[in-house]
Design an enzyme around this catalytic site. Structure first.
Site, PDB file in Angstrom:
ATOM      1  N   ASN A 176      -9.004  -1.525   3.485  1.00  7.28           N
ATOM      2  CA  ASN A 176      -8.987  -1.920   2.078  1.00  7.28           C
ATOM      3  C   ASN A 176      -7.755  -2.754   1.728  1.00  7.28           C
ATOM      4  O   ASN A 176      -7.611  -3.211   0.597  1.00  7.28           O
ATOM      5  CB  ASN A 176      -9.087  -0.697   1.159  1.00  7.28           C
ATOM      6  CG  ASN A 176      -7.894   0.227   1.267  1.00  7.28           C
ATOM      7  OD1 ASN A 176      -7.301   0.382   2.335  1.00  7.28           O
ATOM      8  ND2 ASN A 176      -7.534   0.869   0.164  1.00  7.28           N
ATOM      9  N   ASP A 192      -0.327   5.070   0.849  1.00  5.52           N
ATOM     10  CA  ASP A 192      -0.635   6.089   1.844  1.00  5.52           C
ATOM     11  C   ASP A 192      -0.567   5.534   3.258  1.00  5.52           C
ATOM     12  O   ASP A 192      -1.139   4.478   3.560  1.00  5.52           O
ATOM     13  CB  ASP A 192      -2.026   6.665   1.584  1.00  5.52           C
ATOM     14  CG  ASP A 192      -2.108   7.373   0.242  1.00  5.52           C
ATOM     15  OD1 ASP A 192      -2.003   8.601   0.205  1.00  5.52           O
ATOM     16  OD2 ASP A 192      -2.258   6.663  -0.784  1.00  5.52           O
ATOM     17  N   ASP A 231       0.861  -1.175   0.000  1.00  4.96           N
ATOM     18  CA  ASP A 231       0.000   0.000   0.000  1.00  4.96           C
ATOM     19  C   ASP A 231       0.901   1.230   0.000  1.00  4.96           C
ATOM     20  O   ASP A 231       2.071   1.153   0.380  1.00  4.96           O
ATOM     21  CB  ASP A 231      -0.877  -0.049   1.263  1.00  4.96           C
ATOM     22  CG  ASP A 231      -1.706   1.199   1.450  1.00  4.96           C
ATOM     23  OD1 ASP A 231      -2.350   1.641   0.492  1.00  4.96           O
ATOM     24  OD2 ASP A 231      -1.691   1.749   2.576  1.00  4.96           O
ATOM     25  N   SER A 281      -2.267   0.847  -4.695  1.00  2.29           N
ATOM     26  CA  SER A 281      -2.853   1.864  -3.829  1.00  2.29           C
ATOM     27  C   SER A 281      -4.292   2.184  -4.198  1.00  2.29           C
ATOM     28  O   SER A 281      -4.658   2.177  -5.374  1.00  2.29           O
ATOM     29  CB  SER A 281      -2.004   3.147  -3.929  1.00  2.29           C
ATOM     30  OG  SER A 281      -2.612   4.222  -3.266  1.00  2.29           O
ATOM     31  N   GLY A 282      -5.076   2.494  -3.171  1.00  2.00           N
ATOM     32  CA  GLY A 282      -6.415   3.023  -3.401  1.00  2.00           C
ATOM     33  C   GLY A 282      -6.363   4.509  -3.686  1.00  2.00           C
ATOM     34  O   GLY A 282      -7.391   5.159  -3.834  1.00  2.00           O
ATOM     35  N   GLU A 313      -1.607  10.772   3.870  1.00  2.00           N
ATOM     36  CA  GLU A 313      -2.704  10.368   2.984  1.00  2.00           C
ATOM     37  C   GLU A 313      -2.809  11.435   1.907  1.00  2.00           C
ATOM     38  O   GLU A 313      -3.151  12.597   2.187  1.00  2.00           O
ATOM     39  CB  GLU A 313      -4.021  10.259   3.753  1.00  2.00           C
ATOM     40  CG  GLU A 313      -4.057   9.146   4.782  1.00  2.00           C
ATOM     41  CD  GLU A 313      -4.291   7.775   4.156  1.00  2.00           C
ATOM     42  OE1 GLU A 313      -4.839   7.712   3.032  1.00  2.00           O
ATOM     43  OE2 GLU A 313      -3.917   6.768   4.794  1.00  2.00           O
TER      44      GLU A 313
END
Length: 300
Positions: free
Chosen positions: A252, A94, A92, A181-182, A101
């Site tokens: 997530n 952030d 991931d 990443s989201g 973030e």
């Protein structure tokens, strides 16, 4: 037939800037391990391996170690001695590979950082669904110039300690690495290159006439897409689940962490820390190298 591994290794890890793995800590750990071997120092004062027998599950042995070392800033992981080195690593971005973030920092430019940060926190804790929460936050960014992302990267983002060494060392030893990443491609493309990842995947912010439209391209890369990327890369490279490692901090990331041979919760939300195979609360990202048995002198 017993499902408990017969040969385990317990790894004790502290932050490299705050060494805590001393003789007292090693003795306290050995007292709660079955047939402990002599400690093997991976980095003086920072990390050590102790071979041990499996008198119960690895998870229960870890809990014994945490209780024995209560109050000491040391992370622990217990796993099978064989197969610790991983050949595929997904991370991931952030609050994991970087300390911020990105969407919260973008929101600061429209005076909505506090509101967006609250939504981000709830989504990462798993209190609200990720996809609608992302759409809601992105809508607040409408009208921002596309170039603001470069300013955020330059002025506001910091790489997490140990991240570049983690990626470089794994790649130097033949592993493949992906930033998943989201967040947004405006950030993962540059952050991924800065850290040294082989590839990156994230969401696309829609742009018109050089400004954000307040929309994100569908489908949104969320929990299941992260897991799917791990499965895809594993299959492409002909690897087994045990050959893989993933790290993240939010809800997530849970599916990806659960799919990996070693899923690591880094400074994670409580539900994520509880579900992950390994959790890093004190060390930096080099903890993921020590967990694989790398010595500090062999870091790239």
């Amino acid at each position: 037939m017993s499902l408990v591994p017969t040969s385990l290794v317990a790894t004790l890890i502290s932050h490299p800037d705050r060494p805590a793995v001393d003789g007292t800590v090693l003795s306290r750990a050995a007292e709660v391990l079955a047939s402990p071997g002599q400690p093997v120092m991976l980095a003086p004062g920072v990390a050590a391996d102790i071979a041990c027998a499996a008198d119960t599950t690895a998870a229960k042995i870890e809990e014994r170690l945490r209780q024995a070392l209560a109050g000491v800033a040391v992370d622990v992981v217990v796993q099978e001695a064989e197969g610790r080195r991983k050949h595929l690593f997904l991370a991931d971005m952030d609050s994991t590979m970087i300390g911020q973030e990105c969407i919260d920092e973008l929101a600061d430019f429209v005076g909505a950082k506090a509101m967006v940060a609250e939504i981000t926190e709830r989504a990462m804790r798993g209190e609200i669904a990720f996809e609608p929460a992302l759409r809601e936050r992105v809508a607040l960014l409408k009208g921002l110039p596309e170039g603001v992302a470069d300013e955020v990267i330059r002025e506001r983002l910091t790489l997490t300690s140990g991240g570049p060494a983690l990626v470089a060392t794994m790649r130097a030893n033949g592993a493949y690495t992906a930033l998943v990443s989201g967040g947004f491609t405006l950030f993962t493309a540059k952050i991924g290159a800065m850290i040294g990842f082989d590839e990156h995947h994230s969401n696309l912010l829609l742009v018109k006439d050089g400004h954000l439209t307040g929309e994100v391209a569908e489908p949104i890369l969320g929990k299941e897409a992260k897991r799917a990327n791990l499965e895809r890369l594993r299959q492409v490279r002909g690897l087994t689940a045990s050959d893989t490692m993933a790290v993240g901090d939010g809800a997530n990331d849970l599916a990806m962490l659960g799919e990996a041979g070693l899923g690591v919760a880094y400074r994670a939300k409580p539900a994520v820390a509880a579900a992950a195979r390994m959790r890093v609360e004190h060390g930096d990202l080099t903890a993921l190298l020590y967990a694989q048995g790398y010595r500090a002198e062999n870091f790239a």
